[in-house]
Structures are given as C-alpha cells and as structure tokens.
Write a protein that holds these residues in place. Sequence first.
Motif, PDB file in Angstrom:
ATOM      1  N   ILE A  59       0.517  -1.212   0.047  1.00 28.19           N
ATOM      2  CA  ILE A  59       0.015   0.181   0.120  1.00 28.19           C
ATOM      3  C   ILE A  59       1.021   1.093  -0.055  1.00 28.19           C
ATOM      4  O   ILE A  59       0.559   2.339  -0.676  1.00 28.19           O
ATOM      5  N   LEU A  60       2.046   1.350   0.735  1.00 28.08           N
ATOM      6  CA  LEU A  60       2.820   2.237   0.832  1.00 28.08           C
ATOM      7  C   LEU A  60       3.455   2.637  -0.740  1.00 28.08           C
ATOM      8  O   LEU A  60       3.504   4.082  -1.019  1.00 28.08           O
ATOM      9  N   LYS A 101      -2.218  22.867 -10.846  1.00 27.38           N
ATOM     10  CA  LYS A 101      -1.645  21.399 -11.040  1.00 27.38           C
ATOM     11  C   LYS A 101      -0.504  21.629 -10.112  1.00 27.38           C
ATOM     12  O   LYS A 101      -0.345  20.351  -9.240  1.00 27.38           O
ATOM     13  N   LEU A 102       0.259  22.326  -9.834  1.00 26.49           N
ATOM     14  CA  LEU A 102       1.447  22.245  -9.306  1.00 26.49           C
ATOM     15  C   LEU A 102       1.108  22.097  -7.654  1.00 26.49           C
ATOM     16  O   LEU A 102       1.836  21.602  -7.012  1.00 26.49           O
ATOM     17  N   ALA A 103       0.259  22.942  -7.167  1.00 29.40           N
ATOM     18  CA  ALA A 103      -0.222  23.056  -5.916  1.00 29.40           C
ATOM     19  C   ALA A 103      -0.581  21.798  -5.377  1.00 29.40           C
ATOM     20  O   ALA A 103      -0.428  21.300  -4.178  1.00 29.40           O
ATOM     21  N   CYS A 104      -1.558  21.364  -6.181  1.00 29.22           N
ATOM     22  CA  CYS A 104      -2.058  20.094  -5.898  1.00 29.22           C
ATOM     23  C   CYS A 104      -1.025  18.801  -5.962  1.00 29.22           C
ATOM     24  O   CYS A 104      -1.100  18.006  -5.009  1.00 29.22           O
ATOM     25  N   ALA A 105      -0.130  18.784  -6.789  1.00 33.72           N
ATOM     26  CA  ALA A 105       0.790  18.083  -6.776  1.00 33.72           C
ATOM     27  C   ALA A 105       1.707  17.637  -5.417  1.00 33.72           C
ATOM     28  O   ALA A 105       2.117  16.852  -4.903  1.00 33.72           O
ATOM     29  N   LEU A 106       1.925  19.152  -5.085  1.00 34.95           N
ATOM     30  CA  LEU A 106       2.824  19.232  -4.029  1.00 34.95           C
ATOM     31  C   LEU A 106       2.203  18.816  -2.536  1.00 34.95           C
ATOM     32  O   LEU A 106       2.646  18.140  -1.738  1.00 34.95           O
ATOM     33  N   VAL A 107       0.653  19.250  -2.333  1.00 39.49           N
ATOM     34  CA  VAL A 107      -0.026  18.808  -1.437  1.00 39.49           C
ATOM     35  C   VAL A 107      -0.105  17.221  -1.415  1.00 39.49           C
ATOM     36  O   VAL A 107       0.109  16.559  -0.374  1.00 39.49           O
ATOM     37  N   VAL A 108      -0.490  16.566  -2.605  1.00 35.67           N
ATOM     38  CA  VAL A 108      -0.251  14.987  -2.479  1.00 35.67           C
ATOM     39  C   VAL A 108       0.923  14.550  -2.115  1.00 35.67           C
ATOM     40  O   VAL A 108       0.863  13.743  -1.076  1.00 35.67           O
ATOM     41  N   THR A 109       2.205  15.170  -2.471  1.00 31.98           N
ATOM     42  CA  THR A 109       3.359  14.412  -2.110  1.00 31.98           C
ATOM     43  C   THR A 109       3.468  14.745  -0.577  1.00 31.98           C
ATOM     44  O   THR A 109       4.003  13.768  -0.043  1.00 31.98           O
ATOM     45  N   VAL A 110       3.247  16.202  -0.009  1.00 30.39           N
ATOM     46  CA  VAL A 110       3.326  16.161   1.420  1.00 30.39           C
ATOM     47  C   VAL A 110       2.346  15.282   2.168  1.00 30.39           C
ATOM     48  O   VAL A 110       2.923  14.796   3.101  1.00 30.39           O
ATOM     49  N   VAL A 111       1.334  15.159   1.950  1.00 31.25           N
ATOM     50  CA  VAL A 111       0.309  14.225   2.524  1.00 31.25           C
ATOM     51  C   VAL A 111       0.834  12.838   2.456  1.00 31.25           C
ATOM     52  O   VAL A 111       0.640  11.798   3.588  1.00 31.25           O
ATOM     53  N   ASN A 112       1.252  12.289   1.600  1.00 33.89           N
ATOM     54  CA  ASN A 112       1.824  11.031   1.188  1.00 33.89           C
ATOM     55  C   ASN A 112       2.898  10.655   2.191  1.00 33.89           C
ATOM     56  O   ASN A 112       3.017   9.978   2.952  1.00 33.89           O
ATOM     57  N   ILE A 113       3.820  11.822   2.220  1.00 29.47           N
ATOM     58  CA  ILE A 113       4.913  11.646   3.243  1.00 29.47           C
ATOM     59  C   ILE A 113       4.516  11.587   4.885  1.00 29.47           C
ATOM     60  O   ILE A 113       5.062  10.779   5.641  1.00 29.47           O
ATOM     61  N   LEU A 114       3.461  12.529   5.037  1.00 25.37           N
ATOM     62  CA  LEU A 114       3.032  12.515   6.357  1.00 25.37           C
ATOM     63  C   LEU A 114       2.395  11.282   6.696  1.00 25.37           C
ATOM     64  O   LEU A 114       2.608  10.755   7.827  1.00 25.37           O
ATOM     65  N   VAL A 115       1.724  10.590   5.896  1.00 24.53           N
ATOM     66  CA  VAL A 115       0.844   9.425   5.970  1.00 24.53           C
ATOM     67  C   VAL A 115       1.859   8.201   6.306  1.00 24.53           C
ATOM     68  O   VAL A 115       1.648   7.463   7.331  1.00 24.53           O
ATOM     69  N   ALA A 116       2.905   8.305   5.468  1.00 26.46           N
ATOM     70  CA  ALA A 116       3.797   7.209   5.507  1.00 26.46           C
ATOM     71  C   ALA A 116       4.479   7.276   6.764  1.00 26.46           C
ATOM     72  O   ALA A 116       4.820   6.250   7.638  1.00 26.46           O
TER      73      ALA A 116
END
Length: 264
Positions: A59-60, A101-116
């Motif tokens: 999943i990660l 699009k860039l702002a959304c991409a950065l938020v997705v990346t940050v949330v992924n890292i925080l969730v991990a």
Amino acid sequence: MFGKLLKYDFRSMLKQFAFIWPTALVLAIVNRFTLDGLDSTSSVGETTAGIAMLVYVAILISMFIVAVIFVIQRFYRGLLGDEGYLMHTLPVKPWQLIGSKLACALVVTVVNILVAILSILLIVPWAASDLKELFEGFQYLFAHWNIQATQIMIAMLEFVLFSLASFAVGYLHLYLSMAIGHLFNKNRVAMSVIAFIAIQVLLSILGTILARPFSDLIYPAFSSLDGMPAYHISMWVLIAGEMILAAVYFVGTEYILRKRLNLE
C-alpha cells in the motif's frame, strides 16, 4: 477563479486518495498488533503477521506510484488532452492552470510523506520510557554541540523548504517535457520522454561546466564558517538554485501553453 481551479484539482485528488490514505493508517494499526507474530512459534501467527506487513508495504509503495501517475495524468489530460479544450476556454491565465496543478501535486506529495511517517510511528511500539530517553538524547546532543532548539527548528524549516522546492522542480520538469512533446503532431508521448531525457542531459552538462567556477566563487565564504552557520548558508544556496530552476521550467511551460498550444 484560481480558487475554483484549486477546488477542482483538490477534489480530484481526494477521489484518488480517499481510499489509500486511510487504508495505509488502518494497516499500520493492524501491523502494530500482529508484528509480534513474526517472532512467534505459531505458524498461523507468523503467516498472519507476514501477510499484514506485505500488504502494508504494498500500500505504501502504491501510494507513491499512484501519486506520480496522478500528477502526470492531471496535467496531461487536463491541459493537453481532451479536457484542455474546456480548461483553456476558462477566464484564467495559463500560469494559473499550471500553478493549480503544481499546488495539488505538492500537497499530494506532502500528505503521502506525512501518512507514511505517521503509519510507521503507529507500527513502532512506543513506550513512555522510550519517549523520555529520546528526549534526553536530544537534550544531550544540543548541549554537546552547543545548538539551541530554535536553530534546530530553523534548520528543519530550511530542509522542508528545500524538499518542497526539489519536488516542485521535479514536477515542473515533467510538465515542461509534456508541453514540449505536445508541440509535435505525432508520437507525443515518445517525444515527451525524449524531451525529459534531453532536459536532464542538458542540466547535467551545465552542472558539470558551472560546478568548478561556482565552487571557487562560494568557497571563500564557507572557509571561515562551520557548524550551523555553514549549514544555513548552504541550504539557502541550494533553495535558491532549486527556485531558479523551477522558475525556468515554469516560464517555459507557461510560454508553450500560451503561445504554442496544439490540442489537435
């Protein structure tokens, strides 16, 4: 209107990750209770723990893979594909489309890292004594290196800014490559890949050429510094370099979408 663009992109993001993020956290909690089964003599417990850990790791990994696919699809389909006919008729500037699009991409990346990170913390069996020892260890390091807590906070903030700038450069590199590839009438995906590689090669060549003069220029400023001052200066130099590169990629992508857009 830019706010509506962000709302639209973030809504698409939530649709993609509404299942993956909670699943990763739930599996982390499950592994918290099944992890002891790996050392168990029971084959059932060991098998259950192994399967739970395997699913969690899968999943990660899929979470970050889906993030990259999401970033590429949102830009390619939204601005260069069929949706582009609608998006480019909206009363917004091309830079706003790219920025959303860039702002959304950065938020997705940050949330992924925080969730991990959060999921890993949920798995690890923290005890009160462990937290106390960790806190005392940090206190010893700060005292031994004569570093104040505020300096650590500033250093962490600088690292976060550098990471965000690096992610932005990576995503804008993809955006510019796709925009260049879309200038061609045929084999646009292949041309986007070629453009991506060509940009990377050009960047490597420029880095090799400029590395020695740049080091000769800044070395005198660093030679008299050590510890945290040297770290702070080096981080801001790196952040500035990433921001300049991101600006170049952004301007190049915006120019193509504004002047050379080809949706046929």
